[in-house]
Design an enzyme around this catalytic site. Sequence first.
Site: not given
Length: 123
Positions: A62-64, A66, A90
């Site tokens: 997961v990142c901010r 995608g 996120m």
Amino acid sequence: MARVTVAEARERAEADAVLLDVREDDEWEAGHAPGAVHAPLSALTAGAPLPPAARNRPLVAVCRSGKRSRTATALLTARGADAVDVVGGMRAWIAAGLPVVHDEAAAPAPTTTDTAHDDSSAA
């Protein structure tokens, strides 16, 4: 490449997978999913090993938004890991009302106008 929704990511993390947050330190400190393991994409692309808690386990990157998690998933899969990517990152996690842990020493969470770590453009 396999992609999952935030609901599926949470289910996997509650089962046996590791939610692997690949954002940078300041983003991690501003707020992350409970139980997530931090492994910045910059470190992974530089050849750093996975943190011990994430080794030999299914991974949910997961990142901010995608983009970086897609890159991380491709990199980890090439290394032989069982990894999937969280669609929407996120941002989607927060929008779904899922819990976030905030580091009390961190700055306020970035707003939608913050572009310091904008990974929303196409890869």
